[in-house]
Write a protein that holds these residues in place. Structure first.
Motif, PDB file in Angstrom:
ATOM      1  N   PRO A 143      68.837  11.636  -2.060  1.00  0.00           N
ATOM      2  CA  PRO A 143      68.982  11.823  -0.610  1.00  0.00           C
ATOM      3  C   PRO A 143      69.014  13.276  -0.144  1.00  0.00           C
ATOM      4  O   PRO A 143      68.595  13.583   0.976  1.00  0.00           O
ATOM      5  N   HIS A 144      69.514  14.151  -0.975  1.00  0.00           N
ATOM      6  CA  HIS A 144      69.573  15.570  -0.608  1.00  0.00           C
ATOM      7  C   HIS A 144      68.576  16.385  -1.430  1.00  0.00           C
ATOM      8  O   HIS A 144      68.749  17.588  -1.622  1.00  0.00           O
ATOM      9  N   VAL A 234      59.893  19.494   3.622  1.00  0.00           N
ATOM     10  CA  VAL A 234      60.628  20.362   2.697  1.00  0.00           C
ATOM     11  C   VAL A 234      61.945  19.726   2.261  1.00  0.00           C
ATOM     12  O   VAL A 234      62.647  20.268   1.408  1.00  0.00           O
ATOM     13  N   SER A 235      62.272  18.590   2.823  1.00  0.00           N
ATOM     14  CA  SER A 235      63.494  17.879   2.447  1.00  0.00           C
ATOM     15  C   SER A 235      63.160  16.420   2.176  1.00  0.00           C
ATOM     16  O   SER A 235      62.101  15.911   2.558  1.00  0.00           O
ATOM     17  N   ALA A 236      64.094  15.739   1.539  1.00  0.00           N
ATOM     18  CA  ALA A 236      63.905  14.323   1.233  1.00  0.00           C
ATOM     19  C   ALA A 236      63.757  13.507   2.518  1.00  0.00           C
ATOM     20  O   ALA A 236      62.911  12.612   2.622  1.00  0.00           O
ATOM     21  N   GLU A 237      64.586  13.823   3.515  1.00  0.00           N
ATOM     22  CA  GLU A 237      64.547  13.074   4.771  1.00  0.00           C
ATOM     23  C   GLU A 237      63.204  13.239   5.474  1.00  0.00           C
ATOM     24  O   GLU A 237      62.621  12.259   5.952  1.00  0.00           O
ATOM     25  N   GLU A 238      62.714  14.481   5.524  1.00  0.00           N
ATOM     26  CA  GLU A 238      61.425  14.719   6.170  1.00  0.00           C
ATOM     27  C   GLU A 238      60.299  14.018   5.419  1.00  0.00           C
ATOM     28  O   GLU A 238      59.396  13.438   6.028  1.00  0.00           O
ATOM     29  N   ILE A 249      67.496   7.700  -2.316  1.00  0.00           N
ATOM     30  CA  ILE A 249      68.492   6.893  -3.017  1.00  0.00           C
ATOM     31  C   ILE A 249      69.059   7.693  -4.184  1.00  0.00           C
ATOM     32  O   ILE A 249      68.362   8.529  -4.775  1.00  0.00           O
ATOM     33  N   PHE A 250      70.311   7.458  -4.492  1.00  0.00           N
ATOM     34  CA  PHE A 250      70.906   8.100  -5.656  1.00  0.00           C
ATOM     35  C   PHE A 250      70.435   7.387  -6.923  1.00  0.00           C
ATOM     36  O   PHE A 250      70.133   6.190  -6.908  1.00  0.00           O
TER      37      PHE A 250
END
Length: 587
Positions: A143-144, A234-238, A249-250
């Motif tokens: 997730p991060h 550049v991020s997981a969310e994007e 997900i972890f």
């Protein structure tokens, strides 16, 4: 005391090998998952004595090595093994060339076509790891997690200024305006020719990446370029919002999910490594092949040099012996030579080419190109009667160079060292780095470089069947090509991997039932230990003792910069070279 130490070390090796053998005996059970934890360098074939009992670190190398050959065979075995339900790929910071990734990607696509599933997971993704992940049914990220998906680039150091400060005078001899191996020594930027070939190479590789990303994410290729060009992910969310990832997900939650639809939520996951699967007789029964005939697989990986080779270099004597051993086996019907080499010594390349031609007169020789089969590597390949390359293979570089240095001023002004000479004839010490080169000496060396280049063209024209010399000359001059373009211009016959080459070799030999045997045979483990311990391991240990860990790390970092240019490989040796730049790093 030293003898006692040797016996202790040998005892340690025996214990480690015994322990490794026991751990490898893990049986494959129902509802298992093939677990590909990618960390370290993916090389052509596994180097057995990696000493990775301290985790992923090896005593003898920065990271353990992973064999492409073993990975693809494990995936092939898993395709038809009913006990294997799917593949779980962990992206843990691995290194690999683009053609290696293409071969692995294609094999995973084959597995997926059997209706079994593939999950890919990582904390971080870059272009290489994400390209490989696009073969999965679902792509997951922490997730991060972090994403680097901003296109491909190449950053090359140029040492002209440093060489001038050191008062070294390089003398370059070459044929081929695209032959860029010597540019870092004489220029402070890329030549127009070098920039052109690098831009085309990057474009061809990016085209493969873009196509796979678009297919996997179900978006247009134009949108892939927009994402990369605008730093939109550049991020997981994007990345998830843009459709690059199935879910954030972890890792433990993903493992719980896999546990639920395989063994049950209260049971342990049955994860099987590629090595464990390949040691399972049931899984590998179909891989063994049948019938008395054999297809010999000979690996040629690393720099080409005269004499004895090693696990990461191609020695002319060693390689000839491997070819002769395979040829003299009456059961060997054909040979596939797997080449992953940027070239090297020109004479050694010719020696190997000659032996391959002789072998092909008796049994078929087919070529399979890996990440790089360029310059001397392509010289070797031209001896094959059929050549396969991946679309992302780097090949060509049909050119020759030589380089020498005049270090007289360096020694005199920087080190306060003078040299004096006594000779029986004026040019007895030709190539001596402590005096300037005469015009006659330079003309003789340039003449030899041109002679070797002509020989290179002769070899390629004969092997590839170019009717007009000018057609070959127009694509030579040291220029590198992607596998895709190499097929278009006739340098390779077909786009395909190692399995395709094996099938073609069997077709030439007119055999249907055969076994695949590898050459050279695996070295005795104790001898591997002695070879490794006598080289880099001792140097590393002594370096840390003398300089401290941080000091030795700085020295190694400087050495890695030097490896980007042909200095360490060329100027301290006499001879003429068929070689491309030390490494073309596309990131």
């Amino acid at each position: 005391a030293s003898l006692v130490t040797v016996f202790i070390l040998i005892g340690m090796v025996s214990l480690i090998l015994s322990s490794a053998s026991k751990s490898a005996s893990h049986s494959v059970v129902e509802n298992s998952i093939l677990h590909m934890r990618l960390r370290g360098e993916i090389v052509e074939k596994h180097r057995p004595l990696d000493f990775n009992f301290l985790g992923n670190k090896s005593i003898f190398s920065e990271e353990k090595s992973i064999g492409l050959y073993e990975l693809t065979r494990a995936i092939e075995a898993a395709k038809t093994d009913s006990r294997i339900k799917g593949i779980y790929i962990e992206m843990r910071g691995f290194g690999a060339g683009w053609a290696t990734l293409t071969a692995l990607h294609n094999k995973l696509e084959e597995f997926k076509a059997t209706k079994k599933w593939i999950y890919a997971y990582g904390d971080r993704y870059d272009e290489k790891s994400y390209y490989l992940a696009t073969a999965a049914n679902q792509i997951f990220i922490q997730p991060h997690g972090e994403v680097e998906f901003n296109g491909l680039g190449m950053n090359q150091p140029f040492l002209k200024g440093l060489i001038a400060k050191l008062e070294l005078e390089p003398r370059v001899f070459r044929v081929g305006k695209f032959k860029a191996a010597i540019e870092p020594l004489i220029l402070d930027h890329m030549s127009a020719e070098n920039r052109k070939q690098n831009e085309e190479l990057l474009g061809d590789i990016w085209a493969e990446v873009r196509k796979s990303v678009a297919t996997s994410s179900k978006i247009e290729e134009k949108r892939v370029d927009e994402i990369a060009g605008g730093l939109l992910a550049v991020s997981a969310e994007e990345g998830q919002k843009l459709g690059l990832f199935t879910e954030t997900i972890f890792e433990d939650a993903l493992e719980d999910r896999m546990r639920g639809f395989t063994v049950g939520k209260d049971e342990d996951l049955e994860l099987v490594t590629p090595g464990q699967l390949l040691r399972d007789s049931t899984a590998t029964a179909k891989l063994q092949g049948a019938g008395p005939k054999k297809i010999a697989l000979v690996f040629a990986e690393g720099e080409i040099q005269s004499g004895i080779g090693s696990s990461d270099s191609i020695g002319s004597e060693t390689f000839r012996e491997d070819l002769i051993e395979a040829k003299e086996d009456e059961d060997v019907a054909a040979i596939v030579v797997r080449i992953n080499s940027p070239g090297g010594d020109a004479l050694a390349s010719d020696v190997i080419w000659r032996e391959m031609m002789k072998v092909d007169e008796k049994i078929p020789v087919v070529i399979s190109m890996g990440d790089v089969a360029a310059s001397g590597g392509y010289y070797m390949a031209s001896a094959g009667r059929y050549i396969y390359a991946e679309p992302t293979t780097i090949t060509g570089s049909i050119g020759v160079f030589g380089i020498m240095f005049n270090a007289e001023k360096f020694f005199k002004n920087k080190a306060a060292v003078n040299f004096d000479r006594v000779v029986t004839h004026p040019y007895a010490d030709i190539g001596n780095a402590t005096r300037p080169m005469t015009d006659l000496e330079a003309s003789k060396i340039q003449g030899e470089v041109e002679r070797v280049y002509k020989r290179f063209l002769d070899v390629v024209q004969e092997g590839r069947g170019y009717e007009k010399r000018e057609d070959l000359e127009s694509i030579a001059e040291g220029r590198v090509w992607s596998g895709t373009r190499a097929k278009e211009i006739g340098l390779v016959d077909e786009i395909g991997g190692l399995e395709s080459a094996v099938k073609k070799a069997a077709e030439f030999a007119n055999v249907k039932d055969y076994k695949i045997v590898m050459y050279p045979q695996q070295t005795d483990p104790i001898m591997q230990f002695i070879e490794r311990f006598s080289g880099d391991a001792v140097r590393s240990w002594m370096g840390e003792v003398l300089l401290g860990k941080s000091g030795y790390a700085n020295v190694r970092a400087l050495g890695q910069v030097a490896e980007q240019i042909p200095l360490s490989q060329v100027e301290m040796k006499s001879g003429i070279y068929m070689r491309m730049l030390k490494d073309i790093k596309i990131q």
